[in-house]
Design an enzyme around this catalytic site. Structure first.
Site, PDB file in Angstrom:
ATOM      1  N   CYS A   1      -5.729  -4.475   5.871  1.00  0.00           N
ATOM      2  CA  CYS A   1      -4.444  -3.995   6.377  1.00  0.00           C
ATOM      3  C   CYS A   1      -4.152  -4.655   7.729  1.00  0.00           C
ATOM      4  CB  CYS A   1      -4.472  -2.480   6.581  1.00  0.00           C
ATOM      5  SG  CYS A   1      -4.947  -1.532   5.135  1.00  0.00           S
TER       6      CYS A   1
ATOM      7  N   LEU B   1       0.808  -1.226   0.000  1.00  0.00           N
ATOM      8  CA  LEU B   1       0.000   0.000   0.000  1.00  0.00           C
ATOM      9  C   LEU B   1       0.842   1.279   0.000  1.00  0.00           C
ATOM     10  CD1 LEU B   1      -2.706  -1.268   2.486  1.00  0.00           C
ATOM     11  CD2 LEU B   1      -3.070  -0.778   0.067  1.00  0.00           C
TER      12      LEU B   1
END
Length: 301
Positions: free
Chosen positions: A128, A72
């Protein structure tokens, strides 16, 4: 052809959007795609501060797909608002920002900063790692997913889409948790955790060891999960996972998705999104179907 769909009060001219992380923030694809042709643009993940991402190598091809462990990487929400969002104001297309973080506070910082912007919806990436949960992703525990959804809904000024991880025992449990916590919609599936080993070097191909598997290889799994969730919840579903053609997209819609996201294929065919839009229109015309909305979940009709 009437291709309009509505998600959480936001009308899309067609059900085709981009999948986060595969289309930049739209700017990168303007040489190939008229962004105004799309139903919506979903941006790459945006965090509260800049993230460098994982060490390289972090992308590798696999049969009918790819593994990525980008981590990310992104410039942070302030740069995103000033640079990318300002650019996207030149187009008449809803913008959905993918939000990522490592703690609830991280997510809330981004959500609050986007509150007064032109963003149409927020897609919350709960795959995440959650530092406070011992590196378990928010999206892999129903109570953690429920908690972060509730906290984001308290602060969000735009509709909230929770992006679900497929790396769970029961995807419907996660979908129900998101709905009960107030999510306006869900999107699925995110990538499936995979690994590749170089037998000649006797080493992992990716520096991160594992990565997210995407591409056509995961499509049958994604269609099945969308179908299951469509039976379990009443909120709209955005389906994704290996969509490369209009036929692929229509599978997801018939399984119960209101809209679809086109992802990994953008790397090999930058025109894919508009080809899917055109293909859906041609299907409606060819089959005498008045609206694309008639097709949503039609396999049980």
């Amino acid at each position: 052809m009437d291709t309009k769909v509505t998600i959480a009060g936001v009308e899309l001219k067609n059900p085709v959007m981009t999948a986060s992380g595969t289309f930049g923030s739209g700017m990168e694809y303007t040489e190939f795609v008229d962004l105004n042709r799309l139903g919506a643009i979903v941006t790459k993940g945006v965090a509260s501060v800049p993230w460098e991402g994982n060490p390289t190598p972090r992308v590798t091809e696999t049969p009918s797909g790819m593994l990525n462990a980008i981590g990310l990487q992104n410039p942070g929400v302030d740069v995103f608002i000033k640079r990318d969002l300002e650019f996207l104001k030149n187009f008449e297309v809803p913008v959905i920002v993918n939000v990522c973080g490592k703690t609830v506070e991280d997510y809330l910082t981004v959500v609050e900063k986007l509150g007064d912007t032109s963003v149409s919806m927020l897609e919350i990436n709960v795959s995440c790692p959650n530092v406070k949960e011992g590196a378990i992703a928010f999206g892999q525990k129903a109570d953690a997913l429920s908690n972060i959804t509730k906290e984001i809904k308290k602060k969000a000024r735009q509709p909230v889409i929770m992006k679900l991880s497929p790396n769970v025992t029961d995807i419907t449990e996660m979908a129900k948790a998101a709905e009960e916590a107030g999510a306006d919609a869900i999107s699925l599936i995110n990538t499936i955790t995979g690994m590749k080993i170089d037998i000649n070097r006797r080493k992992f191909v990716l520096a991160n060891k594992t990565g997210g598997l995407s591409g056509p290889a995961i499509r049958p799994v994604a269609v099945r999960m969308v179908y299951q969730c469509a039976k379990a919840v009443k909120i709209p579903i955005i389906g994704m996972g290996g969509i490369a053609t209009a036929e692929d997209a229509l599978e997801f819609i018939m399984a119960g998705a209101t809209a679809v996201s086109v992802g990994a294929v953008n790397f090999v065919n930058p025109y894919a999104t508009v080809e899917v839009v055109d293909g859906i229109e041609q299907y409606l015309e060819r089959t005498g179907t008045e609206t694309v909305r008639e097709l949503i979940g039609c396999v049980d009709g």
